[in-house]
Write a protein that holds these residues in place. Sequence first.
Motif, PDB file in Angstrom:
ATOM      1  N   THR A  86       0.769  -1.207  -0.097  1.00 13.81           N
ATOM      2  CA  THR A  86      -0.109   0.132   0.035  1.00 13.81           C
ATOM      3  C   THR A  86       0.762   1.407   0.029  1.00 13.81           C
ATOM      4  N   SER A  87       2.079   1.307   0.520  1.00 12.65           N
ATOM      5  CA  SER A  87       2.899   2.417   0.737  1.00 12.65           C
ATOM      6  C   SER A  87       3.568   2.568  -0.569  1.00 12.65           C
ATOM      7  N   LEU A  88       3.949   1.449  -1.472  1.00 15.37           N
ATOM      8  CA  LEU A  88       4.470   1.503  -2.843  1.00 15.37           C
ATOM      9  C   LEU A  88       3.525   2.382  -3.522  1.00 15.37           C
ATOM     10  N   LEU A  89       1.890   1.781  -3.633  1.00 17.98           N
ATOM     11  CA  LEU A  89       1.046   2.338  -4.209  1.00 17.98           C
ATOM     12  C   LEU A  89       0.847   3.781  -3.867  1.00 17.98           C
ATOM     13  N   GLY A  90       0.784   4.067  -2.627  1.00 13.58           N
ATOM     14  CA  GLY A  90       0.807   5.618  -2.306  1.00 13.58           C
ATOM     15  C   GLY A  90       1.899   6.551  -2.791  1.00 13.58           C
ATOM     16  N   SER A  91       3.020   5.885  -2.960  1.00  9.18           N
ATOM     17  CA  SER A  91       4.108   6.669  -3.617  1.00  9.18           C
ATOM     18  C   SER A  91       4.003   6.964  -5.039  1.00  9.18           C
ATOM     19  N   LEU A  92       3.145   5.954  -5.694  1.00  5.63           N
ATOM     20  CA  LEU A  92       3.174   6.168  -7.138  1.00  5.63           C
ATOM     21  C   LEU A  92       1.769   6.964  -7.739  1.00  5.63           C
ATOM     22  N   LEU A  93       0.881   7.430  -6.610  1.00  3.37           N
ATOM     23  CA  LEU A  93      -0.258   8.204  -6.924  1.00  3.37           C
ATOM     24  C   LEU A  93      -0.159   9.433  -7.493  1.00  3.37           C
ATOM     25  N   PRO A  94       0.582  10.380  -7.031  1.00  5.25           N
ATOM     26  CA  PRO A  94       0.917  11.527  -7.402  1.00  5.25           C
ATOM     27  C   PRO A  94       1.415  11.585  -8.903  1.00  5.25           C
ATOM     28  N   ALA A  95       2.077  10.640  -9.518  1.00  6.38           N
ATOM     29  CA  ALA A  95       2.290  10.622 -10.770  1.00  6.38           C
ATOM     30  C   ALA A  95       1.162  10.269 -11.723  1.00  6.38           C
ATOM     31  N   CYS A  96       0.016   9.722 -10.998  1.00 11.95           N
ATOM     32  CA  CYS A  96      -0.933   9.483 -11.901  1.00 11.95           C
ATOM     33  C   CYS A  96      -2.230  10.423 -11.577  1.00 11.95           C
ATOM     34  N   GLY A  97      -1.593  11.680 -11.243  1.00 13.97           N
ATOM     35  CA  GLY A  97      -2.587  12.839 -10.892  1.00 13.97           C
ATOM     36  C   GLY A  97      -3.577  12.728  -9.779  1.00 13.97           C
ATOM     37  N   ILE A  98      -2.970  12.026  -8.870  1.00 15.73           N
ATOM     38  CA  ILE A  98      -3.716  11.729  -7.521  1.00 15.73           C
ATOM     39  C   ILE A  98      -3.198  12.235  -6.253  1.00 15.73           C
ATOM     40  N   THR A  99      -3.826  13.545  -5.676  1.00 20.59           N
ATOM     41  CA  THR A  99      -3.269  14.201  -4.722  1.00 20.59           C
ATOM     42  C   THR A  99      -3.278  13.057  -3.371  1.00 20.59           C
ATOM     43  N   LEU A 100      -2.446  13.237  -2.464  1.00 21.89           N
ATOM     44  CA  LEU A 100      -2.038  12.655  -1.182  1.00 21.89           C
ATOM     45  C   LEU A 100      -2.136  13.671  -0.112  1.00 21.89           C
ATOM     46  N   PRO A 101      -3.260  14.385   0.557  1.00 21.33           N
ATOM     47  CA  PRO A 101      -3.188  15.250   1.186  1.00 21.33           C
ATOM     48  C   PRO A 101      -2.647  14.811   2.715  1.00 21.33           C
ATOM     49  N   GLY A 102      -2.060  15.877   3.263  1.00 22.72           N
ATOM     50  CA  GLY A 102      -1.221  15.370   4.662  1.00 22.72           C
ATOM     51  C   GLY A 102      -1.898  16.247   5.933  1.00 22.72           C
ATOM     52  N   PRO A 103      -1.006  16.049   6.990  1.00 23.12           N
ATOM     53  CA  PRO A 103       0.322  15.579   7.032  1.00 23.12           C
ATOM     54  C   PRO A 103       0.543  14.039   6.987  1.00 23.12           C
ATOM     55  N   LEU A 104       1.542  13.851   6.182  1.00 23.04           N
ATOM     56  CA  LEU A 104       1.876  12.222   6.060  1.00 23.04           C
ATOM     57  C   LEU A 104       3.110  11.638   7.076  1.00 23.04           C
ATOM     58  N   ILE A 105       2.759  10.377   7.385  1.00 23.30           N
ATOM     59  CA  ILE A 105       3.461   9.893   8.348  1.00 23.30           C
ATOM     60  C   ILE A 105       4.789   9.775   7.575  1.00 23.30           C
ATOM     61  N   PRO A 106       6.144  10.085   8.385  1.00 19.20           N
ATOM     62  CA  PRO A 106       6.947   9.980   7.646  1.00 19.20           C
ATOM     63  C   PRO A 106       7.685   8.355   7.668  1.00 19.20           C
ATOM     64  N   GLY A 107       8.908   8.135   6.969  1.00 15.04           N
ATOM     65  CA  GLY A 107       9.380   6.905   7.166  1.00 15.04           C
ATOM     66  C   GLY A 107       9.981   6.734   8.125  1.00 15.04           C
ATOM     67  N   ASP A 108      10.308   5.179   8.294  1.00 19.57           N
ATOM     68  CA  ASP A 108      11.237   4.660   9.361  1.00 19.57           C
ATOM     69  C   ASP A 108      11.906   3.579   8.781  1.00 19.57           C
ATOM     70  N   THR A 109      12.502   2.619   9.830  1.00 15.48           N
ATOM     71  CA  THR A 109      13.112   1.520   9.318  1.00 15.48           C
ATOM     72  C   THR A 109      12.510   0.546   8.428  1.00 15.48           C
ATOM     73  N   HIS A 110      11.163   0.728   8.814  1.00 20.59           N
ATOM     74  CA  HIS A 110      10.341  -0.573   8.005  1.00 20.59           C
ATOM     75  C   HIS A 110       9.792   0.083   6.643  1.00 20.59           C
ATOM     76  N   ASN A 111       9.730   1.265   6.541  1.00 17.15           N
ATOM     77  CA  ASN A 111       9.154   2.033   5.542  1.00 17.15           C
ATOM     78  C   ASN A 111      10.024   3.149   5.115  1.00 17.15           C
ATOM     79  N   PRO A 112      11.449   3.044   4.877  1.00 20.26           N
ATOM     80  CA  PRO A 112      12.165   4.144   4.545  1.00 20.26           C
ATOM     81  C   PRO A 112      11.728   5.640   3.782  1.00 20.26           C
ATOM     82  N   GLU A 113      10.925   5.050   2.615  1.00 17.78           N
ATOM     83  CA  GLU A 113      10.458   6.243   1.873  1.00 17.78           C
ATOM     84  C   GLU A 113       9.247   6.766   2.327  1.00 17.78           C
TER      85      GLU A 113
END
Length: 207
Positions: free
Chosen positions: A18-45
Amino acid sequence: MAPYPPLHLIVGMHRSGTSLLGSLLPACGITLPGPLIPGDTHNPEGYFEHADVTGLQEQLLIDLERWWPAPRGMQPLPEGWLETARGQEALAELMAVLRAEREQQQGPWAIKDPRSSLLLPLWTTACEQLQIPLQLVLAVRDPAEVVVSLVRRDQAATGMDGWRAQRLWWHHNAQVLRDGRGLPLQVVSFSHWFDPQKALLQLQGLA
């Protein structure tokens, strides 16, 4: 009044891409409003999750005694949970977040949180009252891969084992299909992101 832009709700089991999918959405013209949870050792991006939404859903599951990684997280939510005082409180909280975000969107937007898989009635009710068109994007991954990833990450903190992880995979995905009946649904496969032709088809579908 013109209709509001559609909200794409990203659902699926934890560790299913789901996080990989989230990272690709802006390139598809789909906005991800925030504040977004930052990365950590499990999901660095980063997790690409709206912090307010994830916080309220995590607390709601805990208050309903169905914290998702715990043994009771595999059980259905209590009967009539949305009509309880706690359910109505969470509904009001979610509607406040969505109302504020709705006014800022000029095109399709998305909110990603695997916990939404278990709480879809909360979303369908909120979006219906706010007149937000709701669409589901279900991220799926081979359950064997999810089990390995989930046990590696959560065993120390929650006692996660393979049997619980397997049942959680079924529980999350089945609940989306049960509670999401009647909603537009697109299924996205984690493994397809690593095949150029299949990845392109998935991106085209999102775009």
